[in-house]
Design an enzyme around this catalytic site. Structure first.
Site, PDB file in Angstrom:
ATOM      1  N   CYS A  40       0.849  -1.198   0.000  1.00 21.93           N
ATOM      2  CA  CYS A  40       0.000   0.000   0.000  1.00 21.93           C
ATOM      3  C   CYS A  40       0.886   1.251   0.000  1.00 21.93           C
ATOM      4  O   CYS A  40       2.051   1.206   0.392  1.00 21.93           O
ATOM      5  CB  CYS A  40      -0.875  -0.050   1.257  1.00 21.93           C
ATOM      6  SG  CYS A  40      -1.863   1.409   1.568  1.00 21.93           S
ATOM      7  N   SER A  42       0.942   3.629   1.993  1.00 19.14           N
ATOM      8  CA  SER A  42       1.449   3.970   3.332  1.00 19.14           C
ATOM      9  C   SER A  42       2.760   3.245   3.637  1.00 19.14           C
ATOM     10  O   SER A  42       3.625   3.783   4.330  1.00 19.14           O
ATOM     11  CB  SER A  42       0.419   3.617   4.406  1.00 19.14           C
ATOM     12  OG  SER A  42      -0.780   4.294   4.168  1.00 19.14           O
ATOM     13  N   HIS A  45       5.310   5.240   1.885  1.00 23.53           N
ATOM     14  CA  HIS A  45       5.553   6.523   2.549  1.00 23.53           C
ATOM     15  C   HIS A  45       6.453   6.372   3.777  1.00 23.53           C
ATOM     16  O   HIS A  45       7.259   7.250   4.062  1.00 23.53           O
ATOM     17  CB  HIS A  45       4.215   7.171   2.935  1.00 23.53           C
ATOM     18  CG  HIS A  45       3.454   7.671   1.749  1.00 23.53           C
ATOM     19  ND1 HIS A  45       2.122   7.997   1.795  1.00 23.53           N
ATOM     20  CD2 HIS A  45       3.845   7.890   0.470  1.00 23.53           C
ATOM     21  CE1 HIS A  45       1.734   8.396   0.590  1.00 23.53           C
ATOM     22  NE2 HIS A  45       2.753   8.332  -0.228  1.00 23.53           N
ATOM     23  N   CYS A 168      -6.936  -3.178   3.918  1.00 18.37           N
ATOM     24  CA  CYS A 168      -6.733  -1.726   3.818  1.00 18.37           C
ATOM     25  C   CYS A 168      -7.461  -1.149   2.615  1.00 18.37           C
ATOM     26  O   CYS A 168      -8.397  -0.375   2.762  1.00 18.37           O
ATOM     27  CB  CYS A 168      -5.251  -1.356   3.791  1.00 18.37           C
ATOM     28  SG  CYS A 168      -4.989   0.432   3.727  1.00 18.37           S
TER      29      CYS A 168
END
Ligand SMILES: [Zn+2]
Ligand SMILES: [Zn+2]
Length: 370
Positions: A40, A42, A45, A168
């Protein structure tokens, strides 16, 4: 026990695939052998340092596997259960859980911020070095230890690539429409960003009876896929002025603009897409410390902007229902996964995300089947 995991030692550096030590599940925890995990934004990141996390950490927060051992005082799961993991193992007793807002669980928030499980410690280390948990999941690993509240039992016949995305991308996108926004039939929707979460926003908006549903991205191939999930219109924001295109289609702007990228500039652009009394729903997670600037005069037209975390989901209630909808052919997940690769190819998945190539990558683990 020993398990192979992707360890991020330093932001900006590649995650290292290596053998780590995983302690046995403690009170209220289960050991899960992973079958598949989605990669994902995230995760990327954190890898890039845009979202700060305690390091070193084992990333991964969306996945499916089989419970292979239960710790003391586990009541909701048994060995052999197939599960989907959640990044919010809601405690059921805090202020937000008591208010019926389990996705905001304070206990889970503290665990996530500190990179630990509920007793304040971690189950992972390499040598003497502590490894931190990512949102109580850390499923870029062959085996994981999670709280029993962090795993929802699912049927054995759900394909792994579908189950991997539920934790998610699917609950976030579907929840953003159905729980955070509550889109009504006939309302107009724009979606900025057509990746895994964006496609679920589009699909859920379509199921809610929204029209038009305008998919905005900078890649034509993603816009075409978005149309197969229910988008009625597509705008390539690299070639067209997205605001002008949306106003042309809707006259006054959309009722709902979902920003899925987590970029302050596209959040500001989403503000221009909504009609007076419309609402921007910010689904994407922006870099910590970044700011959004909006024309304050616009509030006279009763424009709204609303945060969204994890689709305001009630995970233990939502996942079984979403699976039933998929099995009944009312929703689909197939077509959202563009790459299925082994754990060793995590970095190539991150590279694709940086360049905007492909949709979701799923990491497949080669354990015994059950
Ligand atoms: Zn995610
Ligand atoms: Zn709670």
């Amino acid at each position: 026990m020993k398990t192979k995991a992707a360890v991020l030692y330093e932001a900006g550096q590649p995650a290292v695939i290596e053998e780590i030590t995983l302690d046995a599940p403690r009170q209220g925890e289960v050991l899960v052998r992973m079958q598949a995990a989605g990669v994902c934004a995230s995760d990327l990141h954190v890898r890039e340092g845009i979202i700060p996390e305690p390091l070193p950490i084992v990333l991964g927060h969306e996945g499916t596997g089989i419970v292979v051992e239960v710790g003391p005082e586990v009541s909701s799961l048994q060995t052999g259960d197939r599960v989907v993991l959640t990044l919010v193992p809601a405690c059921g007793t805090c202020f937000y859980c008591n208010r019926g807002e389990p996705h905001m669980c304070l206990t889970s928030g503290t665990m996530a911020a500190r990179g630990v499980l509920r007793d304040g410690t971690t189950r992972m280390r390499i040598g003497n070095r502590t490894l931190y948990h990512f949102n109580s999941v850390s499923c870029f690993s062959e085996y994981v230890v999670v709280p029993q509240e962090g795993a929802v039992k699912i049927p054995h016949d759900v394909p792994v690539e579908i189950a991997a995305l539920l934790g998610c991308a699917v609950v976030t996108g579907v929840g953003a429409v159905e729980r955070t926004a509550g889109v009504r039939p006939g309302e107009s929707v724009a979606v900025v960003g057509c990746g895994g979460v964006g496609l679920n926003v589009i699909q859920a908006a379509n199921l809610s009876g929204a029209y038009p549903i305008i998919a905005i991205d900078i890649r034509d191939d993603k816009i075409e896929i978005a149309k197969t999930f229910g988008a009625s219109h597509g705008v390539n924001a690299r070639e067209q002025d997205a605001v002008a295109a949306v106003l042309e289609t809707t006259e006054y702007g959309v009722d709902w603009a979902f920003e899925v990228l987590g970029n302050p500039r596209t959040i500001e652009q989403a503000w221009e897409l909504i009609r007076p009394r419309g609402t921007v729903v910010v689904v994407g997670l922006s870099p910590k410390g970044s700011r959004v600037s909006l024309p304050a005069f616009d509030f006279i037209s009763e424009k709204n902007i609303r945060g969204c975390f994890y689709g305001s989901s009630r995970f233990h209630a939502d996942v079984p229902v979403i699976i039933k909808r998929i099995q009944a052919g009312r929703m689909r997940i197939d077509g959202m996964v563009s790459h299925s690769v082994p754990l060793e190819e995590l970095e190539s998945a991150f590279s694709r995300m940086r360049s905007g190539d492909g949709l979701r990558t799923v990491l497949q683990f080669s354990g015994e089947d059950s």
